[in-house]
Enzyme design. Structure first.
Site, PDB file in Angstrom:
ATOM      1  CB  CYS A  17      -0.801   0.119   1.245  1.00  0.00           C
ATOM      2  SG  CYS A  17       0.208   0.040   2.747  1.00  0.00           S
ATOM      3  CG  HIS A  79       3.589  -0.868  12.444  1.00  0.00           C
ATOM      4  ND1 HIS A  79       4.946  -1.148  12.392  1.00  0.00           N
ATOM      5  CD2 HIS A  79       2.859  -1.925  11.486  1.00  0.00           C
ATOM      6  CE1 HIS A  79       4.995  -2.145  11.556  1.00  0.00           C
ATOM      7  NE2 HIS A  79       3.627  -2.573  10.978  1.00  0.00           N
ATOM      8  CD  GLU A 131      -3.044   1.094  13.104  1.00  0.00           C
ATOM      9  OE1 GLU A 131      -2.484   0.229  12.134  1.00  0.00           O
ATOM     10  OE2 GLU A 131      -3.928   1.865  12.895  1.00  0.00           O
ATOM     11  CB  THR A 170      -5.276   1.750   9.768  1.00  0.00           C
ATOM     12  OG1 THR A 170      -4.188   1.041   9.829  1.00  0.00           O
ATOM     13  CG2 THR A 170      -5.159   2.976  10.227  1.00  0.00           C
ATOM     14  CB  CYS A 200      -6.305   2.672   5.663  1.00  0.00           C
ATOM     15  SG  CYS A 200      -5.553   1.214   5.045  1.00  0.00           S
ATOM     16  CB  SER A 229      -2.829  -6.350  12.185  1.00  0.00           C
ATOM     17  OG  SER A 229      -4.342  -6.114  12.158  1.00  0.00           O
ATOM     18  CG  ASN A 230      -2.240  -5.666   6.198  1.00  0.00           C
ATOM     19  OD1 ASN A 230      -2.440  -6.194   5.087  1.00  0.00           O
ATOM     20  ND2 ASN A 230      -1.160  -5.333   6.812  1.00  0.00           N
TER      21      ASN A 230
HETATM   22  C1  2E4 Z   1       1.133   0.450   9.517  1.00  0.00           C
HETATM   23  C2  2E4 Z   1      -0.102   0.559   9.370  1.00  0.00           C
HETATM   24  O1  2E4 Z   1      -0.609  -3.400  11.080  1.00  0.00           O
HETATM   25  P1  2E4 Z   1      -0.094  -4.341  10.307  1.00  0.00           P
HETATM   26  O2  2E4 Z   1       0.353  -5.433  11.396  1.00  0.00           O
HETATM   27  O3  2E4 Z   1      -1.165  -4.974   9.318  1.00  0.00           O
HETATM   28  O4  2E4 Z   1       1.286  -3.963   9.448  1.00  0.00           O
HETATM   29  P2  2E4 Z   1       2.255  -4.501   8.375  1.00  0.00           P
HETATM   30  O5  2E4 Z   1       3.425  -3.924   8.467  1.00  0.00           O
HETATM   31  O6  2E4 Z   1       2.014  -6.104   8.158  1.00  0.00           O
HETATM   32  O7  2E4 Z   1       1.402  -3.771   7.212  1.00  0.00           O
HETATM   33  C3  2E4 Z   1       1.746  -2.262   6.854  1.00  0.00           C
HETATM   34  C4  2E4 Z   1       1.034  -1.459   7.794  1.00  0.00           C
HETATM   35  C5  2E4 Z   1       1.678  -0.584   8.607  1.00  0.00           C
HETATM   36  C6  2E4 Z   1      -0.289  -1.348   8.037  1.00  0.00           C
HETATM   37  N1  2E4 Z   1      -0.880  -0.517   8.683  1.00  0.00           N
HETATM   38 FE1  SF4 Z   2      -0.919   0.705   4.453  1.00  0.00          FE
HETATM   39 FE2  SF4 Z   2      -3.336   1.631   5.517  1.00  0.00          FE
HETATM   40 FE3  SF4 Z   2      -1.532   0.796   6.996  1.00  0.00          FE
HETATM   41 FE4  SF4 Z   2      -1.224   3.213   5.907  1.00  0.00          FE
HETATM   42  S1  SF4 Z   2      -2.824   2.551   7.306  1.00  0.00           S
HETATM   43  S2  SF4 Z   2       0.272   1.463   6.196  1.00  0.00           S
HETATM   44  S3  SF4 Z   2      -2.099   2.622   3.917  1.00  0.00           S
HETATM   45  S4  SF4 Z   2      -2.407  -0.459   5.390  1.00  0.00           S
END
Ligand code: 2E4
Ligand code: SF4
Length: 316
Positions: A17, A79, A131, A170, A200, A229-230
């Site tokens: 992203c 994060h 986060e 997010t 997001c 997480s995502n």
């Molecule tokens: C920051 C915010 O938050 P997640 O564990 O999904 O982080 P990841 O590093 O896997 O993905 C990027 C990101 C970073 C997503 N949201």
């Molecule tokens: Fe990517 Fe969304 Fe995380 Fe930003 S908030 S790093 S756009 S997944």
């Protein structure tokens, strides 16, 4: 030997992203500007392949600011960080660059604004995730209450039911979060919040794409890390949308080929922190074993880009 036909439904959008592209670029530009080593507090994004690539270029990854020397630059991960972290870096007169995704920073600002208006916050997020720790750490201890499930809402003790707002991580599941928001609104009708949640665009688009693929895929593989997480949410969304076998893999060597025996179709996607080279690697591994046809399932177009912080712009 004739190979068995396999249709791969490839999700679009998938993978990196805008926040991840920006965060990785910040580390690379910092290495160019200041030379090695540059310290990074926490994995810049949750992906070993990305982190190892940056280590090779001279980045040193640590969990705490205390593990960094005063005289080298430090970068905060995508994060986000609690307010105490940049404050401590400033006190030590360190050079620091904040790679927090602008969409996470937006939630930080939201929390601060509500707090200035005298509201106590409820955060929907995962306990201990960086986060969530960073967002809760924008306000003093006790000002942000964490909920992870609708059941947590039932046991919340708030200061004043009339003075409440909610914010979210997010990268949550859109559907699970809707259930928690519903529970919050049912118990605290005066609670205020964003239009829906703070999930997001990238999280939303990747979940929609997996939902479109799940009903026609015999199995789904999501490329991503166990601490992402995502990425983990994409696995859950695939399963909830009706796919019997939905699994997270970091790269091709993690694929359980025996579990996939007999499949005719496969859904493939990647979390926001997983680089496309790993997708290429996984597809190549399938091509060695199956007669593969790739069908791209595009449910949205993305053209989001974020600028790097000013201090690195000339280097860019
Ligand atoms: C920051 C915010 O938050 P997640 O564990 O999904 O982080 P990841 O590093 O896997 O993905 C990027 C990101 C970073 C997503 N949201
Ligand atoms: Fe990517 Fe969304 Fe995380 Fe930003 S908030 S790093 S756009 S997944």
């Amino acid at each position: 030997m004739t190979l068995t036909p396999l249709t791969i439904y490839l999700a679009a959008p998938r993978g990196f992203c805008a926040g991840v592209v920006r965060a990785i670029k910040i580390v690379e530009l910092a290495l160019e500007k200041w030379g090695a080593p540059v310290y990074v507090r926490h994995e810049i994004v949750h992906n070993k392949f990305v982190v190892d690539g940056l280590k090779d270029k001279g980045a040193i990854f640590v969990e705490e600011l205390d593990d960094c020397p005063d005289d080298r630059p430090v970068i905060f991960s995508a994060h986000g960080v609690p307010k105490t972290v940049p404050a401590a870096a400033a006190k030590r007169e360190m050079v620091y660059v904040d790679a927090t995704c602008p969409l996470v920073s937006k939630v930080h600002i939201e929390a601060e604004r509500h707090s200035q208006n005298g509201l106590q916050m409820v955060m929907i997020g995962h306990d201990g995730h960086p986060e969530t720790v960073g967002t809760m750490g924008q306000l003093p201890e006790g000002e942000v209450l964490l909920v992870e499930t609708p059941a947590d809402v039932a046991t919340l003790t708030v200061r004043d039911e009339e003075k409440l707002a909610y914010i979210t991580q997010t990268t949550l599941s859109i559907d699970d979060t809707a259930g928690i928001v519903e529970a919050l609104k049912a118990r605290f009708p005066a609670i205020i919040g964003p239009h829906k949640e703070d999930i997001c665009y990238a999280t939303t688009n990747r979940q929609h794409a997996v939902k479109a693929i799940a009903p026609k895929a015999d199995a789904i593989l999501v490329i991503g890390a166990p601490n992402s997480s995502n990425s983990k949410r994409l696995v859950e969304v695939g399963a909830a949308a009706g796919c019997q076998y939905s699994q997270l893999v970091q790269r091709a060597k993690d694929i359980d080929w025996r579990a996939l025996d007999g499949i005719k179709s496969l859904g493939l996607t990647a979390g926001a922190s997983a680089p496309e080279v790993l997708m290429d690697e996984v597809i190549a591994a399938f091509r060695e074993r199956y007669d593969v046809t790739v069908d791209i399932i595009e449910t949205a177009e993305e053209n989001v880009e974020f600028k790097v912080p000013r201090v690195l712009r000339e280097t860019a």
